[in-house]
Design a protein around this motif. Sequence first.
Motif, PDB file in Angstrom:
ATOM      1  N   SER A  65       2.740  -9.427  -6.599  1.00  0.00           N
ATOM      2  CA  SER A  65       1.726 -10.349  -6.103  1.00  0.00           C
ATOM      3  C   SER A  65       1.107  -9.849  -4.806  1.00  0.00           C
ATOM      4  N   LEU A  66       1.940  -9.358  -3.895  1.00  0.00           N
ATOM      5  CA  LEU A  66       1.439  -8.854  -2.616  1.00  0.00           C
ATOM      6  C   LEU A  66       0.572  -7.616  -2.814  1.00  0.00           C
ATOM      7  N   ARG A  67       1.019  -6.712  -3.679  1.00  0.00           N
ATOM      8  CA  ARG A  67       0.206  -5.528  -3.962  1.00  0.00           C
ATOM      9  C   ARG A  67      -1.111  -5.908  -4.621  1.00  0.00           C
ATOM     10  N   ASN A  68      -1.052  -6.943  -5.452  1.00  0.00           N
ATOM     11  CA  ASN A  68      -2.254  -7.418  -6.131  1.00  0.00           C
ATOM     12  C   ASN A  68      -3.276  -7.918  -5.115  1.00  0.00           C
ATOM     13  N   VAL A  69      -2.792  -8.689  -4.134  1.00  0.00           N
ATOM     14  CA  VAL A  69      -3.687  -9.217  -3.103  1.00  0.00           C
ATOM     15  C   VAL A  69      -4.231  -8.093  -2.230  1.00  0.00           C
ATOM     16  N   LEU A  70      -3.396  -7.100  -1.929  1.00  0.00           N
ATOM     17  CA  LEU A  70      -3.795  -6.009  -1.033  1.00  0.00           C
ATOM     18  C   LEU A  70      -4.642  -4.939  -1.722  1.00  0.00           C
ATOM     19  N   ALA A  71      -4.720  -4.949  -3.052  1.00  0.00           N
ATOM     20  CA  ALA A  71      -5.460  -3.909  -3.775  1.00  0.00           C
ATOM     21  C   ALA A  71      -6.913  -3.876  -3.315  1.00  0.00           C
ATOM     22  N   PRO A  72      -7.433  -2.696  -2.938  1.00  0.00           N
ATOM     23  CA  PRO A  72      -8.830  -2.600  -2.462  1.00  0.00           C
ATOM     24  C   PRO A  72      -9.846  -3.138  -3.461  1.00  0.00           C
ATOM     25  N   ARG A  74      -9.781  -5.689  -5.160  1.00  0.00           N
ATOM     26  CA  ARG A  74      -9.934  -7.140  -5.045  1.00  0.00           C
ATOM     27  C   ARG A  74     -11.049  -7.506  -4.067  1.00  0.00           C
ATOM     28  N   ARG A  75     -11.372  -6.586  -3.166  1.00  0.00           N
ATOM     29  CA  ARG A  75     -12.382  -6.884  -2.150  1.00  0.00           C
ATOM     30  C   ARG A  75     -13.765  -6.374  -2.537  1.00  0.00           C
TER      31      ARG A  75
END
Length: 267
Positions: A65-72, A74-75
Motif C-alpha cells: 500500500s505504501l509503495r502504491n501511494v509513493l509510486a511516481p 500515481r502523481r
Amino acid sequence: MAHYLYQSRIEDPIWLQPDDISFLRTRLSEAEDVIQIIEKRMEELTAHIPELTRQKHAKLVEIVSLRNVLAPVRRVPLEILTEIFELSCLPKYGFRESDLVPDMFMLTSVCAAWRKAAHTTPRLWSRLCISFAKELVPGSDFAWINDWITRCRRVPLDLYIQFDLYILELEDPDNLIMERAAQLLEYILGHFGDIIRLLDISGRPSAFLPILQLPRSSLLSLEELSFEICEAKNDTVKDLVDLFPRKVDVLLGADKLRQVKSTVPHF
C-alpha cells in the motif's frame, strides 16, 4: 571409555566398569531431559507461528500500500496518463497489422486505477482493429466488441477489419468461418454503424455483402472508406457487380463521405 563416546561406529565388544555404566546412564538421562525441554520449546514456538504469519502478511500488505501511494505514476495527471496509453498502443506497421486490442486489454489489466483511467477516456476506444484470426474464432461471442465500442461513448469510430491471409488463401474456406465473418460485420454495423467515421476492411468479395446490402441511412458518419478485395476462384469482384448492377444505397446515404479507396491485389 571416553573414546567410545566419539566413535560413529563400534565394531568390537565393549567392556565397561560399574563406574562407567553409572556415568553413561547419567549422561543418557541428562540428554533425554534436554530433548524434552527442546520439544516443549518447539511446541511453544509452533503455537506462535500462525500469529507471526498473520503479522507478516499484514506488514506485507502495508508495504504494498505504501509503495502504491509513493509510486511516481500515481502523481501523473489523467490527461498525460491517457496520452501515454494512446502512444503506447500506436501500431508500428499500420492499423491493419495492429495489436491494439491485446495491448489495450493488457493496459487495463495492470491495476484498477489504469483501468478506470482508460475506461473513462472515450478517444482511447475510438479506434478498433480486428484481425479475424487473432481476436475471433468460431463459437466466440461479440461481448468484448460491444464493451469496446460502448466505451467510446458515441465518439466517431475508426474501424479496421482484416480477414487474415491464411483464410483468404483458401480456395474453399470453411463455411463456418465465412458465416462468422458475416456475423461480425452485421453485428458491428447493425449496432454501431451510425458512429463509424472510417471503415477499412480487407477480405473476400463476399465478405463485403453485409456492408453493401445496408440501407442508405446506415453509415451517416462515414468519411473515409477503404476496401482491399482479395479475389478467389469462386469469389470475385464480378460476382459483387452482378449483385449490384445499378447502385449501392448505403454509400448514397453517406453524405459526409469524402474519400473512397478500393484495391484488388493479385497473389
